[in-house]
Design a protein around this motif. Structure first.
Motif, PDB file in Angstrom:
ATOM      1  N   MET A   1       0.842  -1.187   0.000  1.00 48.67           N
ATOM      2  CA  MET A   1       0.000   0.000   0.000  1.00 48.67           C
ATOM      3  C   MET A   1       0.882   1.244   0.000  1.00 48.67           C
ATOM      4  O   MET A   1       1.825   1.343   0.783  1.00 48.67           O
ATOM      5  N   LYS A   2       0.569   2.190  -0.917  1.00 51.40           N
ATOM      6  CA  LYS A   2       1.428   3.352  -1.102  1.00 51.40           C
ATOM      7  C   LYS A   2       0.847   4.567  -0.353  1.00 51.40           C
ATOM      8  O   LYS A   2      -0.228   5.042  -0.688  1.00 51.40           O
ATOM      9  N   VAL A   3       1.594   5.043   0.638  1.00 54.24           N
ATOM     10  CA  VAL A   3       1.187   6.186   1.444  1.00 54.24           C
ATOM     11  C   VAL A   3       2.002   7.403   1.006  1.00 54.24           C
ATOM     12  O   VAL A   3       3.236   7.351   0.942  1.00 54.24           O
ATOM     13  N   VAL A   4       1.295   8.495   0.700  1.00 57.07           N
ATOM     14  CA  VAL A   4       1.958   9.724   0.272  1.00 57.07           C
ATOM     15  C   VAL A   4       2.345  10.536   1.505  1.00 57.07           C
ATOM     16  O   VAL A   4       1.507  10.835   2.357  1.00 57.07           O
ATOM     17  N   THR A   5       3.618  10.883   1.585  1.00 59.70           N
ATOM     18  CA  THR A   5       4.138  11.730   2.675  1.00 59.70           C
ATOM     19  C   THR A   5       4.885  12.889   2.024  1.00 59.70           C
ATOM     20  O   THR A   5       6.056  12.763   1.704  1.00 59.70           O
ATOM     21  N   GLY A   6       4.190  14.000   1.831  1.00 61.00           N
ATOM     22  CA  GLY A   6       4.787  15.106   1.096  1.00 61.00           C
ATOM     23  C   GLY A   6       5.024  14.705  -0.341  1.00 61.00           C
ATOM     24  O   GLY A   6       4.119  14.250  -1.029  1.00 61.00           O
ATOM     25  N   LYS A   7       6.272  14.823  -0.811  1.00 60.95           N
ATOM     26  CA  LYS A   7       6.602  14.442  -2.174  1.00 60.95           C
ATOM     27  C   LYS A   7       7.147  13.025  -2.273  1.00 60.95           C
ATOM     28  O   LYS A   7       7.591  12.599  -3.344  1.00 60.95           O
ATOM     29  N   SER A   8       7.100  12.297  -1.179  1.00 64.89           N
ATOM     30  CA  SER A   8       7.607  10.928  -1.147  1.00 64.89           C
ATOM     31  C   SER A   8       6.465   9.930  -1.026  1.00 64.89           C
ATOM     32  O   SER A   8       5.349  10.278  -0.670  1.00 64.89           O
ATOM     33  N   ILE A   9       6.776   8.675  -1.305  1.00 63.08           N
ATOM     34  CA  ILE A   9       5.825   7.582  -1.141  1.00 63.08           C
ATOM     35  C   ILE A   9       6.439   6.537  -0.213  1.00 63.08           C
ATOM     36  O   ILE A   9       7.592   6.124  -0.407  1.00 63.08           O
ATOM     37  N   LYS A  10       5.678   6.140   0.772  1.00 65.92           N
ATOM     38  CA  LYS A  10       6.131   5.124   1.717  1.00 65.92           C
ATOM     39  C   LYS A  10       5.280   3.873   1.539  1.00 65.92           C
ATOM     40  O   LYS A  10       4.061   3.944   1.483  1.00 65.92           O
ATOM     41  N   GLU A  11       5.940   2.737   1.438  1.00 67.50           N
ATOM     42  CA  GLU A  11       5.234   1.458   1.363  1.00 67.50           C
ATOM     43  C   GLU A  11       4.875   0.992   2.771  1.00 67.50           C
ATOM     44  O   GLU A  11       5.739   0.923   3.640  1.00 67.50           O
ATOM     45  N   VAL A  12       3.589   0.723   2.980  1.00 69.59           N
ATOM     46  CA  VAL A  12       3.106   0.240   4.271  1.00 69.59           C
ATOM     47  C   VAL A  12       2.507  -1.147   4.075  1.00 69.59           C
ATOM     48  O   VAL A  12       1.601  -1.320   3.254  1.00 69.59           O
ATOM     49  N   ASP A  13       3.010  -2.133   4.824  1.00 69.87           N
ATOM     50  CA  ASP A  13       2.470  -3.486   4.666  1.00 69.87           C
ATOM     51  C   ASP A  13       1.279  -3.693   5.585  1.00 69.87           C
ATOM     52  O   ASP A  13       0.919  -2.816   6.389  1.00 69.87           O
ATOM     53  N   LYS A  14       0.668  -4.861   5.466  1.00 68.05           N
ATOM     54  CA  LYS A  14      -0.580  -5.129   6.197  1.00 68.05           C
ATOM     55  C   LYS A  14      -0.369  -5.093   7.703  1.00 68.05           C
ATOM     56  O   LYS A  14      -1.218  -4.588   8.444  1.00 68.05           O
ATOM     57  N   ASN A  15       0.736  -5.638   8.192  1.00 68.08           N
ATOM     58  CA  ASN A  15       0.990  -5.656   9.639  1.00 68.08           C
ATOM     59  C   ASN A  15       1.128  -4.239  10.193  1.00 68.08           C
ATOM     60  O   ASN A  15       0.605  -3.920  11.266  1.00 68.08           O
TER      61      ASN A  15
END
Length: 214
Positions: A1-15
């Motif tokens: 799952m791709k979470v937008v943090t400002g101009k970056s994208i952080k991958e967040v897994d199910k856990n």
């Protein structure tokens, strides 16, 4: 799952997502959130609720995700997704789902009975979850888009005869239904609702449903 943090994208897994969800009493998902103003404003006022904005365009989300970070509003999350590409991890997680003045395929999924994505709206919610929708479009003012999306004229009769039954088939039972005026859009904390509140008069409706499994 791709979470937008400002101009970056952080991958967040199910856990990691489960840990985030468990930190809050309620979860509210705003589908088609646009620039995310609705999520930002409501998260500031309701610290016990996790607000999740879903939008397919990263650039749309950058400003309010950055503002949320800067102001340490940790209960506002902005995720890349759409009605066609909704993150599976979020299915069945929402106590409330909001869809404020949808457009494009999201609007089509709600108002066109030939479109096959309406069931997703139900699947996002927990049992007894609430879905709140604000609709407003005009064949007069948006002729090209309404033709492209094969949208019928928006009216009480059409909503009652065609749209609401689609939701009923998906275990979403109508609890409230009414017309809105432009002034009713002003308290809704989305950028688009603010703009339309100063625009031309058009059909506007609010629908609320509750997910009740048979």
């Amino acid at each position: 799952m791709k979470v937008v943090t400002g101009k970056s994208i952080k991958e967040v897994d199910k856990n990691e997502l489960v840990n985030i969800l468990n930190a809050y009493k309620k979860v509210e998902v705003d589908l088609g959130t646009g620039d995310g103003r609705y999520v930002y404003k409501n998260a500031k006022e309701n610290s016990g609720t996790l607000f999740i904005g879903i939008e397919p365009i990263q650039k749309q989300l950058e400003n309010y995700s950055r503002k949320s970070q800067k102001e340490n509003i940790t209960n506002a999350i902005y995720i890349l997704g759409s009605v066609e590409y909704f993150p599976d991890e979020l299915l069945g997680t929402a106590d409330k789902l909001t869809i404020i003045l949808p457009w494009g395929s999201l609007l089509q999924s709600i108002t066109n009975p030939n479109y096959e994505k309406n069931s997703l709206i139900s699947n996002i919610l927990k049992s007894n979850g609430i879905c709140e929708i604000v609709l407003g479009y005009s064949q007069e003012y948006e002729p090209n888009e309404t033709e492209r999306l094969e949208l019928e004229n928006l009216s009480v009769e059409y909503l009652k005869s065609t749209v609401i039954p689609i939701f009923e088939k998906n275990n979403l039972h109508l609890t409230e239904f009414g017309s809105l005026g432009k002034k009713d859009l002003k308290p809704i904390e989305s950028t688009w609702s603010k703009k339309l509140s100063f625009g031309k008069n058009r059909p506007l409706y609010q629908l609320k449903f509750k997910k009740m499994l048979n």
